[in-house]
Design a protein around this motif. Structure first.
Motif, PDB file in Angstrom:
ATOM      1  N   UNK A   1       0.842  -1.194   0.000  1.00  0.00           N
ATOM      2  CA  UNK A   1       0.000   0.000   0.000  1.00  0.00           C
ATOM      3  C   UNK A   1       0.879   1.245   0.000  1.00  0.00           C
ATOM      4  N   UNK A   2       2.086   1.126   0.576  1.00  0.00           N
ATOM      5  CA  UNK A   2       2.998   2.273   0.592  1.00  0.00           C
ATOM      6  C   UNK A   2       3.412   2.645  -0.819  1.00  0.00           C
ATOM      7  N   UNK A   3       3.680   1.621  -1.625  1.00  0.00           N
ATOM      8  CA  UNK A   3       4.088   1.902  -3.006  1.00  0.00           C
ATOM      9  C   UNK A   3       2.965   2.635  -3.738  1.00  0.00           C
ATOM     10  N   UNK A   4       1.748   2.172  -3.524  1.00  0.00           N
ATOM     11  CA  UNK A   4       0.604   2.811  -4.175  1.00  0.00           C
ATOM     12  C   UNK A   4       0.440   4.243  -3.675  1.00  0.00           C
ATOM     13  N   UNK A   5       0.647   4.431  -2.380  1.00  0.00           N
ATOM     14  CA  UNK A   5       0.453   5.765  -1.814  1.00  0.00           C
ATOM     15  C   UNK A   5       1.523   6.739  -2.296  1.00  0.00           C
ATOM     16  N   UNK A   6       2.734   6.222  -2.591  1.00  0.00           N
ATOM     17  CA  UNK A   6       3.789   7.112  -3.081  1.00  0.00           C
ATOM     18  C   UNK A   6       3.593   7.460  -4.547  1.00  0.00           C
ATOM     19  N   UNK A   7       2.894   6.600  -5.282  1.00  0.00           N
ATOM     20  CA  UNK A   7       2.784   6.842  -6.717  1.00  0.00           C
ATOM     21  C   UNK A   7       1.420   7.323  -7.171  1.00  0.00           C
ATOM     22  N   UNK A   8       0.421   7.246  -6.300  1.00  0.00           N
ATOM     23  CA  UNK A   8      -0.916   7.689  -6.699  1.00  0.00           C
ATOM     24  C   UNK A   8      -1.378   8.764  -5.732  1.00  0.00           C
ATOM     25  N   UNK A   9      -2.271   9.645  -6.179  1.00  0.00           N
ATOM     26  CA  UNK A   9      -2.802  10.611  -5.227  1.00  0.00           C
ATOM     27  C   UNK A   9      -3.573   9.899  -4.123  1.00  0.00           C
ATOM     28  N   UNK A  10      -3.446  10.403  -2.925  1.00  0.00           N
ATOM     29  CA  UNK A  10      -4.059   9.752  -1.758  1.00  0.00           C
ATOM     30  C   UNK A  10      -5.563   9.622  -1.926  1.00  0.00           C
ATOM     31  N   UNK A  11      -6.196  10.663  -2.486  1.00  0.00           N
ATOM     32  CA  UNK A  11      -7.651  10.623  -2.607  1.00  0.00           C
ATOM     33  C   UNK A  11      -8.091   9.524  -3.558  1.00  0.00           C
ATOM     34  N   UNK A  12      -7.395   9.399  -4.685  1.00  0.00           N
ATOM     35  CA  UNK A  12      -7.765   8.358  -5.649  1.00  0.00           C
ATOM     36  C   UNK A  12      -7.651   6.984  -5.014  1.00  0.00           C
TER      37      UNK A  12
ATOM     38  N   UNK B   1       1.328  11.918   8.697  1.00  0.00           N
ATOM     39  CA  UNK B   1       0.141  11.519   9.466  1.00  0.00           C
ATOM     40  C   UNK B   1      -1.158  11.652   8.686  1.00  0.00           C
ATOM     41  N   UNK B   2      -1.210  12.558   7.694  1.00  0.00           N
ATOM     42  CA  UNK B   2      -2.450  12.741   6.939  1.00  0.00           C
ATOM     43  C   UNK B   2      -2.862  11.502   6.160  1.00  0.00           C
ATOM     44  N   UNK B   3      -2.004  11.049   5.224  1.00  0.00           N
ATOM     45  CA  UNK B   3      -2.392   9.846   4.467  1.00  0.00           C
ATOM     46  C   UNK B   3      -2.586   8.621   5.340  1.00  0.00           C
ATOM     47  N   UNK B   4      -1.741   8.483   6.361  1.00  0.00           N
ATOM     48  CA  UNK B   4      -1.894   7.311   7.231  1.00  0.00           C
ATOM     49  C   UNK B   4      -3.220   7.378   7.966  1.00  0.00           C
ATOM     50  N   UNK B   5      -3.571   8.588   8.404  1.00  0.00           N
ATOM     51  CA  UNK B   5      -4.856   8.749   9.088  1.00  0.00           C
ATOM     52  C   UNK B   5      -6.026   8.428   8.180  1.00  0.00           C
ATOM     53  N   UNK B   6      -5.906   8.850   6.897  1.00  0.00           N
ATOM     54  CA  UNK B   6      -6.998   8.566   5.959  1.00  0.00           C
ATOM     55  C   UNK B   6      -7.166   7.067   5.768  1.00  0.00           C
ATOM     56  N   UNK B   7      -6.043   6.359   5.643  1.00  0.00           N
ATOM     57  CA  UNK B   7      -6.130   4.914   5.449  1.00  0.00           C
ATOM     58  C   UNK B   7      -6.634   4.217   6.697  1.00  0.00           C
ATOM     59  N   UNK B   8      -6.225   4.747   7.860  1.00  0.00           N
ATOM     60  CA  UNK B   8      -6.689   4.129   9.113  1.00  0.00           C
ATOM     61  C   UNK B   8      -8.192   4.245   9.247  1.00  0.00           C
ATOM     62  N   UNK B   9      -8.728   5.390   8.796  1.00  0.00           N
ATOM     63  CA  UNK B   9     -10.169   5.550   8.968  1.00  0.00           C
ATOM     64  C   UNK B   9     -10.933   4.653   8.011  1.00  0.00           C
ATOM     65  N   UNK B  10     -10.282   4.256   6.915  1.00  0.00           N
ATOM     66  CA  UNK B  10     -10.945   3.341   5.991  1.00  0.00           C
ATOM     67  C   UNK B  10     -10.892   1.901   6.453  1.00  0.00           C
ATOM     68  N   UNK B  11      -9.924   1.629   7.345  1.00  0.00           N
ATOM     69  CA  UNK B  11      -9.649   0.227   7.663  1.00  0.00           C
ATOM     70  C   UNK B  11     -10.585  -0.286   8.735  1.00  0.00           C
ATOM     71  N   UNK B  12     -10.992  -1.544   8.585  1.00  0.00           N
ATOM     72  CA  UNK B  12     -11.772  -2.190   9.646  1.00  0.00           C
ATOM     73  C   UNK B  12     -10.852  -2.699  10.738  1.00  0.00           C
ATOM     74  N   UNK B  13      -9.654  -3.117  10.335  1.00  0.00           N
ATOM     75  CA  UNK B  13      -8.716  -3.660  11.311  1.00  0.00           C
ATOM     76  C   UNK B  13      -7.340  -3.097  11.042  1.00  0.00           C
ATOM     77  N   UNK B  14      -6.644  -2.801  12.121  1.00  0.00           N
ATOM     78  CA  UNK B  14      -5.308  -2.241  11.973  1.00  0.00           C
ATOM     79  C   UNK B  14      -4.361  -3.100  12.784  1.00  0.00           C
TER      80      UNK B  14
ATOM     81  N   UNK C   1      -0.253  -3.758   3.040  1.00  0.00           N
ATOM     82  CA  UNK C   1       0.992  -3.623   3.782  1.00  0.00           C
ATOM     83  C   UNK C   1       1.441  -2.178   3.704  1.00  0.00           C
ATOM     84  N   UNK C   2       1.587  -1.523   4.857  1.00  0.00           N
ATOM     85  CA  UNK C   2       1.919  -0.104   4.882  1.00  0.00           C
ATOM     86  C   UNK C   2       3.200   0.091   5.676  1.00  0.00           C
ATOM     87  N   UNK C   3       4.181   0.737   5.053  1.00  0.00           N
ATOM     88  CA  UNK C   3       5.425   1.025   5.773  1.00  0.00           C
ATOM     89  C   UNK C   3       5.272   2.374   6.441  1.00  0.00           C
ATOM     90  N   UNK C   4       5.143   2.301   7.753  1.00  0.00           N
ATOM     91  CA  UNK C   4       4.733   3.506   8.499  1.00  0.00           C
ATOM     92  C   UNK C   4       5.618   4.716   8.290  1.00  0.00           C
TER      93      UNK C   4
END
Lengths: 266, 316
Positions: B126-137, B174-187, B166-169
């Motif tokens: 997920x980190x690779x995706x987050x580095x290469x794609x806009x967070x909102x998309x 904190x912004x993108x990580x927070x957005x993904x955390x709010x989407x997640x059912x389990x962390x 898989x997210x490399x913290x």
């Protein structure tokens, strides 16, 4: 190469593992002795080495290499070493007309998005030549150092993509090794460098981190080396993967000892 | 002492929280760090899904297909579909082999499947995706994927979709990580001490309070999960159960304890700067018979003495 470091890493030029990415990083000290170690190590292992040297000149590495028993000039003439001297060829970008893009083409472009020309230089340098007999054991890419690319205007993601593509080609396709040096500025505000360092850390199999002593400069102990093994091919039940040693750099060698056990102190 | 049925079932549920991560569906975020890598756990969970009969799709951006499949035996490998974004993710080789639409296109294609069975999608990473794609998309795509089974108005029943990311913290703010955390059912946050890995699991179920648990575990060479109780005793070399703890307050030359009378006197003591109403009265109306204090003052030559009492206009 430093024999004591080989012992710590449990490796010799004859039986080094292949397909591995080693990250060298230094914080508050100069970690270039590790670069010289790996350069001489892989030349002695009869590997084809592509050295992207952005930090120092060829003669600097040559002088140090001679102290460690390798001759870079001879290696380059033999075709074993492909040396990209960043300091010299950066000027060539502006003063020579080239047909294909120069490896450091990004210096010329205002909005260079990626390091594709540099990757293609590496791939071209290390691709196996079908000359009938295998002259070299396996290819090795050495980069000193990656943080310079950030200073030259590339973004951290572009540098990470370059490492990714090199890893796919050198480590996976050609079963070679990579050794990358990244500085850890320790600067809280340098987010790009942090992303670069952490991104390469996650991709690496072995991390050697040279740190200055927390108490400052010392004549007998020049720093501390942390060794972290990651990504074993098989997960081990007990993960005892981190070691710390202190070291002292001498003229032709580096001596390592356990923390607090410097010969000057005992 | 025997445990009641309910308590025993509760403990079973507790130990199995790591096991049952996938049964909840939705997005499971695996947060790892440089020191505690999460790919082994990702592979262990992938193996578990495959053994349950689910089809597993892997969006592989960080490691080669060979490396990901290493350690799995053939019946698990047959259930894994590896979408290779490792070799040429940015299409630098300019061949036609690149998968159209990139990773998100592949993700949407997986979800448009026709068979209704449950599937698991592993995003490495997920980190690779987050580095290469806009967070909102990315967040919109993840939301669409993980909430697919609750989409109304869809005639064909679609099976449960679990997404393991898989997210490399350290790579993200904190912004993108927070957005993904709010989407997640389990962390699941990976950590550990002294060679023993732990997973801190935070579980958000709809209409229930979030539950969290720390589970010590290790991954066996065949990528099965071995749950453990805690760091093993050998890793604590200084604790010796045969020496009883020593009470340091014995054999002192001074007395640390209070007798009952002393304790009562101490409790009833009014502190000097505590202003109670009795103190106020005592100050304002001095009792007769109390020795009042006298001040003997020899005025200086320069003193300006005023015989009026400045407090006369106070109404106390």
């Amino acid at each position: 190469m430093f024999v004591e470091l080989n012992n710590l890493l449990n490796t010799t030029p004859d039986r080094a593992e292949q397909g591995k990415l080693t990250l060298l990083c230094d914080a508050k000290t100069d970690g270039s002795f590790l670069v010289h170690h790996f350069l001489s190590f892989y030349l002695k292992a009869n590997c084809k080495v592509c050295f992207v040297a952005l930090f120092q000149s060829f003669s600097h590495y040559n002088i140090v290499g001679q102290k460690l028993g390798v001759n870079l000039t001879v290696a380059r003439e033999r075709g074993q070493l492909v040396f990209l001297e960043g300091l010299k060829s950066a000027v060539d970008v502006f003063f020579q007309t080239q047909e294909e893009p120069h490896p450091l083409q990004f210096l010329r472009e205002a909005n260079a998005g990626n390091l594709k020309p540099l990757f293609e230089f590496v791939r071209e340098a290390l691709k196996p030549v079908d000359s009938g007999e295998a002259r070299w054991t396996y290819p090795v890419l050495l980069v000193d150092d990656l943080s310079v690319l950030l200073s030259l205007g590339m973004g951290a993601v572009a540098a990470l993509d370059f490492i990714h593509y090199c890893r796919a080609t050198v480590c996976w396709e050609l079963k070679g090794n990579m050794v990358i040096l990244v500085h850890d500025s320790g600067d809280v505000e340098d987010e790009e460098n942090d992303i670069l360092l952490n991104g390469v850390s996650h991709q690496s199999h072995l991390i050697l981190r040279a740190e200055g002593l927390a108490t400052g400069f010392c004549r007998d102990v020049h720093g501390q080396l942390r060794i972290l093994w990651r990504r074993p091919s098989q997960p081990t039940a007990q993960r005892d993967q981190s070691l710390t040693y202190q070291y002292k750099i001498q003229d032709r060698s580096v001596s390592f000892f356990a923390k607090g056990m410097s010969p000057a102190v005992l | 002492v025997t445990l009641s049925e309910g308590a025993r079932a509760g403990i079973g549920r507790e130990l199995g929280m790591l096991d049952s991560l996938l049964s909840l569906g939705g997005l499971v975020l695996l947060r790892d760090s440089v020191e505690w890598e999460g790919r082994s756990l990702l592979k262990a969970l992938v193996k578990k899904s495959a053994l349950c009969g689910e089809q597993v799709h892997i969006l592989g951006c960080e490691v080669s297909e060979e490396e990901f499949r290493e350690g799995f035996d053939s019946d698990i490998n047959n259930r894994l579909v590896y979408h290779d974004f490792f070799r040429d993710p940015l299409n630098w080789s300019k061949t036609e082999e690149a998968l159209p639409g990139g990773p998100l296109g592949a993700l949407r294609a997986i979800c448009k499947r026709t068979d209704p069975g449950p599937i698991t999608i592993a995003l490495d990473s997920l980190s690779w995706l987050l580095l290469h794609l806009p967070c909102t998309t990315l967040c919109q795509a993840l939301h669409a994927v993980s909430h697919q089974d609750s989409c109304p108005g869809d005639s064909s029943p679609v099976g449960k979709v679990s997404v393991l990311g898989l997210l490399h913290e350290e790579l993200h703010g904190p912004g993108p990580v927070g957005a993904l955390t709010s989407l997640a059912q389990t962390e699941v946050t990976l950590g550990g001490t002294k060679g023993q890995a732990s997973a801190h699991i935070l579980c958000r179920r709809p209409r229930q309070r979030p539950t969290d648990q720390t589970q010590w575990f290790s991954i066996l060479p065949d990528f099965s999960l071995d749950l453990q109780e805690g760091p093993s005793v050998e890793s604590q070399p200084y604790s010796n159960p045969h020496i009883p703890p020593v009470d340091p307050t014995t054999h002192l030359t001074f007395n640390l304890h209070l007798s009952k009378k002393e304790r009562e006197a101490k409790d009833s003591l009014i502190l000097p700067f505590q202003f109670s109403s009795e103190k106020q009265q005592a100050l304002l109306r001095p009792r007769p018979g109390q020795a009042t204090s006298h001040i003997f003052y020899e005025p200086d030559v320069y003193d300006d003495l005023d015989q009026e009492d400045p407090d006369d206009d106070l109404d106390i």
